[in-house]
Design a protein around this motif. Structure first.
Motif, short mmCIF file in Angstrom:
data_model
loop_
_atom_site.label_atom_id
_atom_site.label_comp_id
_atom_site.label_asym_id
_atom_site.label_seq_id
_atom_site.Cartn_x
_atom_site.Cartn_y
_atom_site.Cartn_z
N MET A 1 -24.76 29.67 20.82
CA MET A 1 -25.00 31.10 20.85
C MET A 1 -25.75 31.52 19.60
N ASN A 2 -26.82 32.27 19.76
CA ASN A 2 -27.68 32.68 18.65
C ASN A 2 -27.07 33.91 17.95
N LEU A 3 -25.96 33.67 17.25
CA LEU A 3 -25.22 34.77 16.64
C LEU A 3 -24.53 34.28 15.38
N ILE A 4 -24.47 35.15 14.37
CA ILE A 4 -23.68 34.90 13.16
C ILE A 4 -22.93 36.18 12.84
N ILE A 5 -21.65 36.05 12.50
CA ILE A 5 -20.80 37.22 12.28
C ILE A 5 -20.38 37.30 10.81
N PHE A 6 -20.51 38.49 10.26
CA PHE A 6 -20.10 38.78 8.88
C PHE A 6 -18.94 39.77 8.93
N THR A 7 -17.89 39.48 8.19
CA THR A 7 -16.72 40.36 8.26
C THR A 7 -16.09 40.65 6.92
N ASP A 8 -15.78 41.91 6.72
CA ASP A 8 -14.91 42.32 5.62
C ASP A 8 -13.52 41.75 5.88
N LEU A 9 -12.67 41.76 4.86
CA LEU A 9 -11.33 41.20 5.03
C LEU A 9 -10.24 42.27 5.05
N ASP A 10 -9.85 42.80 3.90
CA ASP A 10 -8.73 43.74 3.85
C ASP A 10 -8.99 44.97 4.72
N GLY A 11 -8.08 45.22 5.66
CA GLY A 11 -8.21 46.36 6.56
C GLY A 11 -9.12 46.09 7.74
N THR A 12 -9.75 44.93 7.76
CA THR A 12 -10.68 44.58 8.85
C THR A 12 -10.16 43.34 9.58
N LEU A 13 -10.47 42.15 9.08
CA LEU A 13 -9.90 40.94 9.67
C LEU A 13 -8.44 40.77 9.26
N LEU A 14 -8.10 41.28 8.08
CA LEU A 14 -6.73 41.17 7.58
C LEU A 14 -6.02 42.51 7.67
N ASP A 15 -4.78 42.49 8.10
CA ASP A 15 -3.98 43.71 8.18
C ASP A 15 -3.84 44.35 6.80
N HIS A 16 -3.94 45.66 6.73
CA HIS A 16 -3.89 46.38 5.46
C HIS A 16 -2.60 46.12 4.69
N GLU A 17 -1.50 46.02 5.39
CA GLU A 17 -0.20 45.86 4.73
C GLU A 17 0.22 44.40 4.58
N SER A 18 0.12 43.63 5.64
CA SER A 18 0.65 42.26 5.64
C SER A 18 -0.39 41.19 5.27
N TYR A 19 -1.66 41.54 5.31
CA TYR A 19 -2.77 40.59 5.07
C TYR A 19 -2.81 39.49 6.13
N SER A 20 -2.21 39.74 7.28
CA SER A 20 -2.21 38.75 8.36
C SER A 20 -3.44 38.92 9.24
N TYR A 21 -3.96 37.78 9.74
CA TYR A 21 -5.06 37.82 10.71
C TYR A 21 -4.58 37.38 12.09
N ALA A 22 -3.28 37.24 12.26
CA ALA A 22 -2.72 36.73 13.52
C ALA A 22 -3.20 37.49 14.76
N PRO A 23 -3.29 38.84 14.75
CA PRO A 23 -3.74 39.55 15.95
C PRO A 23 -5.18 39.24 16.35
N ALA A 24 -5.94 38.60 15.46
CA ALA A 24 -7.33 38.27 15.76
C ALA A 24 -7.50 36.83 16.21
N GLN A 25 -6.41 36.13 16.44
CA GLN A 25 -6.49 34.69 16.70
C GLN A 25 -7.31 34.35 17.94
#
Length: 259
Positions: A1-25
């Motif tokens: 796939m001709n795509l590249i993804i850039f992502t912020d972490l805190d509050g984006t890929l990581l939960d604001h409080e727990s810093y977990s990324y589990a919901p994005a698995q």
């Protein structure tokens, strides 16, 4: 796939409080299965990024660290802190009445950084291992912040507002680094996700931008790309919103390609 993804972490890929990324698995696993590069773009240090990068299994993909001040490559040696020392020197040249309103990570103990970030003491120590930038808490009003920024500008220092902190550096942006990295990958389609003002340039520069709902910090105002349909907003915050946005983007690309 001709795509590249850039992502912020805190509050984006990581939960604001727990810093977990589990919901994005689900989305993370799908990206890996399709061999879509995922580039972390954060105000975090290289020391912080390294552990998360390994946990996510991102291989040789680089990462944008310290709010765009540098690009980190897996296995790279730790950088010396000459730029950080110069930055702290410029900060201390700010008039005392303004300087007193900014408390940077370098002004705090690891325990204090842990308290304001919610990180463990060990993770807070990594957050203080800075080479290029200085995040901190602004404790003045908007007018004095404008004055503070103006003084810093005269000293050659930029200030960018993130989800939690005001981050100082000698320049470099997530958007600029995104362009550099995309070029190394042959200029594929780009997607960028973020939740705070320091993500705006990156989101606007991407072919597809996503503003992750932010219930805790400074929100991103309406952007021109939203009226064009090139920039979308999620209804849910953090990794839950991230997961849905990425899966929807992949589905849209599949539909357009007729697969």
């Amino acid at each position: 796939m001709n795509l590249i993804i850039f992502t912020d972490l805190d509050g984006t890929l990581l939960d604001h409080e727990s810093y977990s990324y589990a919901p994005a698995q689900e989305a993370l696993s799908t990206l890996k299965a399709r061999d879509v590069p995922l580039i972390l773009a954060s105000s975090k240090t290289a020391a912080e990024i390294a552990g998360l990068h390994a946990a996510l299994g991102l291989g040789e993909a680089p990462a944008i660290v310290e709010n765009g001040a540098a690009v980190w490559h897996p296995g790279a040696a730790d950088e010396a802190g000459e730029a950080y020392a110069r930055l702290r020197g410029r900060l201390d040249a700010v008039p005392a009445v303004l300087r007193a309103k900014f408390t940077g990570f370098g002004d705090m103990s690891a325990a204090e950084v842990a308290e304001v970030t919610g990180l463990s003491p060990e993770a807070a120590a990594l957050a203080q291992a800075r080479a290029h930038s200085e995040p901190g808490l602004w404790q003045g009003d908007g007018e004095s912040e404008t004055e503070f920024r103006a003084v810093l500008h005269e000293l050659g220092v930029t200030a960018r507002r993130g989800g939690r902190f005001l981050t100082l550096s000698f320049g470099g942006t997530k958007a600029g680094r995104m362009a550099e990295i995309a070029a190394r990958y042959g200029t594929p389609k780009t997607m960028a996700l973020g939740d705070a003002p320091n993500d705006i340039e990156m989101i606007e520069a991407a072919d597809r931008g996503v503003i992750i709902r932010n219930d805790h910090g400074t929100n991103i105002p309406t952007l021109l790309g939203e009226t064009e349909g090139r920039i979308l907003r999620t209804d849910t915050a953090g990794p839950t919103g991230w997961n849905r946005a990425v899966l929807e983007a992949l589905n849209d690309m599949d539909t357009k390609q007729g697969t």
